[in-house]
Design an enzyme around this catalytic site. Structure first.
Site, PDB file in Angstrom:
ATOM      1  N   LYS A   1     -25.653  22.427  10.240  1.00 43.33           N
ATOM      2  CA  LYS A   1     -25.336  22.495  11.679  1.00 43.33           C
ATOM      3  C   LYS A   1     -26.423  23.259  12.428  1.00 43.33           C
ATOM      4  CE  LYS A   1     -20.287  22.556  11.180  1.00 43.33           C
ATOM      5  NZ  LYS A   1     -19.061  23.322  11.371  1.00 43.33           N
TER       6      LYS A   1
ATOM      7  N   HIS B   1     -13.202  -3.538 -10.167  1.00 41.70           N
ATOM      8  CA  HIS B   1     -14.253  -4.544 -10.013  1.00 41.70           C
ATOM      9  C   HIS B   1     -15.515  -3.923  -9.440  1.00 41.70           C
ATOM     10  CE1 HIS B   1     -11.385  -7.733 -10.957  1.00 41.70           C
ATOM     11  NE2 HIS B   1     -10.523  -6.939 -10.356  1.00 41.70           N
TER      12      HIS B   1
ATOM     13  N   GLU C   1     -19.617  16.839  17.099  1.00 40.28           N
ATOM     14  CA  GLU C   1     -19.229  15.426  17.066  1.00 40.28           C
ATOM     15  C   GLU C   1     -18.007  15.179  17.942  1.00 40.28           C
ATOM     16  OE1 GLU C   1     -19.895  17.384  14.511  1.00 40.28           O
ATOM     17  OE2 GLU C   1     -20.812  16.311  12.835  1.00 40.28           O
TER      18      GLU C   1
ATOM     19  N   LYS D   1      -9.892  22.379  15.702  1.00 38.11           N
ATOM     20  CA  LYS D   1      -9.364  23.732  15.533  1.00 38.11           C
ATOM     21  C   LYS D   1     -10.274  24.740  16.234  1.00 38.11           C
ATOM     22  CE  LYS D   1      -8.773  27.232  12.022  1.00 38.11           C
ATOM     23  NZ  LYS D   1      -8.856  27.579  10.610  1.00 38.11           N
TER      24      LYS D   1
ATOM     25  N   GLY E   1      -8.810  23.969   8.261  1.00 37.69           N
ATOM     26  CA  GLY E   1      -8.958  22.579   8.703  1.00 37.69           C
ATOM     27  C   GLY E   1      -8.448  21.572   7.684  1.00 37.69           C
ATOM     28  N   ARG E   2      -8.882  21.696   6.429  1.00 40.47           N
ATOM     29  CA  ARG E   2      -8.496  20.711   5.408  1.00 40.47           C
ATOM     30  C   ARG E   2      -7.055  20.887   4.945  1.00 40.47           C
ATOM     31  NH1 ARG E   2     -12.297  24.190   4.086  1.00 40.47           N
ATOM     32  NH2 ARG E   2     -12.039  25.685   2.404  1.00 40.47           N
TER      33      ARG E   2
ATOM     34  N   GLU F   1     -14.530  20.946  -0.521  1.00 42.84           N
ATOM     35  CA  GLU F   1     -14.836  21.991   0.453  1.00 42.84           C
ATOM     36  C   GLU F   1     -14.141  23.303   0.057  1.00 42.84           C
ATOM     37  OE1 GLU F   1     -13.793  21.763   4.808  1.00 42.84           O
ATOM     38  OE2 GLU F   1     -15.898  21.227   5.005  1.00 42.84           O
TER      39      GLU F   1
HETATM   40  O1  LIG Z   1     -11.324  21.076  13.660  1.00 42.32           O
HETATM   41  P1  LIG Z   1     -12.730  21.494  13.879  1.00 42.32           P
HETATM   42  O2  LIG Z   1     -12.864  22.938  14.241  1.00 42.32           O
HETATM   43  O3  LIG Z   1     -13.410  20.603  14.890  1.00 42.32           O
HETATM   44  O4  LIG Z   1     -13.506  21.338  12.513  1.00 42.32           O
HETATM   45  C1  LIG Z   1     -13.728  20.130  11.878  1.00 42.32           C
HETATM   46  C2  LIG Z   1     -14.346  20.309  10.530  1.00 42.32           C
HETATM   47  O5  LIG Z   1     -15.651  20.790  10.677  1.00 42.32           O
HETATM   48  C3  LIG Z   1     -16.188  21.847   9.902  1.00 42.32           C
HETATM   49  O6  LIG Z   1     -17.558  21.646   9.773  1.00 42.32           O
HETATM   50  C4  LIG Z   1     -15.570  22.106   8.560  1.00 42.32           C
HETATM   51  O7  LIG Z   1     -16.441  21.833   7.500  1.00 42.32           O
HETATM   52  C5  LIG Z   1     -14.288  21.381   8.307  1.00 42.32           C
HETATM   53  O8  LIG Z   1     -13.523  22.167   7.428  1.00 42.32           O
HETATM   54  C6  LIG Z   1     -13.516  21.141   9.577  1.00 42.32           C
HETATM   55  O9  LIG Z   1     -12.316  20.490   9.265  1.00 42.32           O
END
Ligand SMILES: O=P(O)(O)OC[C@H]1O[C@H](O)[C@H](O)[C@@H](O)[C@@H]1O
Length: 524
Positions: free
Chosen positions: A500, A385, A209, A203, A266-267, A354
């Site tokens: 970060k 288990h 990453e 987003k 995002g979530r 989150e």
């Molecule tokens: O979709 P992006 O901008 O790459 O973000 C990916 C993710 O990274 C962030 O650190 C947030 O904690 C998440 O809420 C998000 O979904």
């Protein structure tokens, strides 16, 4: 609208003074029959074993009214700025239906924008399926690989796994999320670069990453082209899903681009292009549309059913408040008795923790009551288990959310010792509900089960796309209602920033002696 902290609510104080019923006293065959609330699409929420009696439910309903949960939900879907931290609207419901008037931003109708993206995704998926869009060496795509992390990974991956056994994928999907090089290496070693299509999902377009793994994928394609002596054009094997405007938007090098905006967290983004591209390519756009319909039906029910006893996400949310703030339970376990929901608890972990892992209210002031619980879970019977020992006899009671279905997703349900596998699965589920609730006395303290451990059951006939959409939206709405009740902002995530920042300091060589010492331990 009145935004007030939970501890300023009259009905919260009344709940604090209420006596906590013994689960053994409220759970009966009649209560099991009478504690069902339809969610949507045939999915139902049963709260008989959740440990609340009628008086408590009445108070929880009044607390929900006092905190104006439904009016706040209406304000949210009407496009009011509910994400106060980032000053943004919160519009994931609008991806799957319109529950209030048009939401217009700078002259643009946002529902139309989301629909337009859905149409573009459907068209793209159909073109790929029909063989009109091919890899750069003329071969059809055989595998799609989603590169993303957090919300750009967990929801899409959970839903893909959720449907892959029921529906034979037209194109198989793989996922790469971790910056650990073993993640892309292990996935890509199995694939044919000429037949692989990457879906780059971020987003923000800035996630370390994801950008690292994009680079990894492009090099993998390039190297394969040289090794095979064919002309693979790497960017022609990659589509992007990103926020507009944003650093990855409007780049003609990619095969195609699909967009979300700032109002899709995002979530909460799995019902946007973030989940739409991979699910439409894997199963076809019709399946993605069914999933959205299931979610939309849950959303509508959650808005229109004013009475708590008719509104499953609201009931689930308010009982969660009871468990967290009155009974002081620190965690909730999500226990799907369905192998297809293997990664669903991981998605709910991000969704819930989150969103509601917050210590200040929506105006930034400290609060002095508990907010979101720890969420964890595994499919049953595997969890039985593993960690159920602690759930049955540990010193910390953990409320449980069971999920179960009448039918498996695949044929081949073997009869053995007088019952088939699905019946054994569901017998295990029901047995666990009773064992947790009722316990068992034993003169040997080591074999004593205290019971009084609450659970709910979400159940349906079979895990289909509609049901999966309904299930997803149930939890999204539950989390939203709880955030309103706690008067916190469920839609930002400042808590992920510090790590970060320090990571970047280390990588720039500006971390200082403490972190240098830790890096030395890891030989980096
Ligand atoms: O979709 P992006 O901008 O790459 O973000 C990916 C993710 O990274 C962030 O650190 C947030 O904690 C998440 O809420 C998000 O979904």
């Amino acid at each position: 609208m009145d935004f007030r902290n939970l501890d300023r609510c009259v009905h919260y104080r009344m709940l604090k003074n209420a006596s906590i019923p013994k689960l053994q006293d409220v759970l009966t065959p009649e209560s099991v029959k009478n504690s069902n609330i339809p969610i949507a699409a045939g999915l139902t929420f049963n709260y008989a074993a959740r440990g609340v009696n009628n008086d408590i439910i009445d108070l929880l309903g009044k607390l929900a009214e006092e905190q104006e949960l439904l009016p706040k939900y209406r304000a949210l879907v009407s496009g009011e700025v509910m994400n106060t931290g980032e000053q943004r609207k919160v519009l994931h419901h609008l991806l799957r239906g319109q529950l209030a008037g048009d939401v217009i931003e700078k002259g643009k109708n946002l529902r139309n924008f989301y629909l337009e993206q859905q149409e573009r995704i459907a068209d793209f998926a159909n073109q790929v399926h029909q063989g009109n869009i091919l890899g750069s060496t003329g071969k059809p795509f055989e595998t799609i690989v989603q590169i993303g992390i957090g919300g750009s990974d967990l929801g899409p991956r959970a839903l893909y796994i959720g449907l892959a056994n029921l529906l034979r994928p037209k194109i198989r999907a793989e996922f790469i999320s971790n910056v650990d090089p073993d993640d892309p290496n292990s996935v890509l070693q199995r694939l044919d670069p000429e037949k692989t299509l990457f879906i780059l999902v971020s987003k923000s377009g800035t996630t370390q990453e994801t950008l690292t793994n994009e680079n990894y994928a492009l090099r993998w394609l390039e190297t394969a082209g040289k090794r095979r002596n064919v002309n693979i054009r790497p960017a022609q094997h990659m589509v992007v899903v990103t926020g507009t405007p944003g650093p990855l938007a409007d780049n003609p090098a990619y095969l195609d681009s699909f967009y979300i905006d700032d109002y899709i967290g995002g979530r909460y983004s799995v019902t946007s292009a973030v989940g739409g591209v991979v699910l439409s390519l894997a199963f076809g756009p019709g399946v993605f549309a069914e999933l959205l319909d299931g979610a939309a039906e849950t959303d509508r029910g959650a808005l229109e059913n004013q009475e708590i006893r008719g509104n499953a996400p609201l009931m689930d949310a308010m009982i969660g408040i009871w468990e967290r703030n009155i009974c002081n339970h620190p965690a909730t376990a999500v226990l799907p008795y369905s192998q297809a929901l293997l990664r669903f608890p991981a998605h709910l972990q991000q969704l819930d923790m989150e969103s509601n892992g917050k210590q200040v209210n929506r105006s930034g002031q400290s609060i002095n009551y508990m907010t979101g619980p720890i969420i964890f879970g595994e499919p049953g019977t595997n969890g039985q288990h593993s960690f159920y020992q602690m759930l049955h006899q540990g010193t910390t009671p953990v409320p449980l959310q069971f999920i179960g279905f009448s039918l498996p997703q695949m044929a081949g349900n073997v009869e053995f010792q007088g019952s088939n596998s699905q019946k054994k699965l569901n017998a295990n589920l029901c047995a666990q509900v009773a064992a947790f609730a009722l316990g068992k006395e034993d003169s040997n303290p080591n074999k004593n089960f205290p019971g009084d451990r609450p659970s709910s059951l979400i159940y349906g006939k079979q895990l289909t796309p509609r049901i999966l959409g309904a299930l997803l939206a149930h939890f999204e709405n539950k989390v939203m209602f709880q955030g309103f009740a706690w008067n916190i902002n469920s839609f930002d995530q400042e808590g992920v920033q510090l790590g970060k920042l320090l990571t970047n300091n280390i990588l720039k060589g500006q971390a200082g002696p403490l972190l240098d010492e830790y890096m030395k331990l890891l030989g980096s």
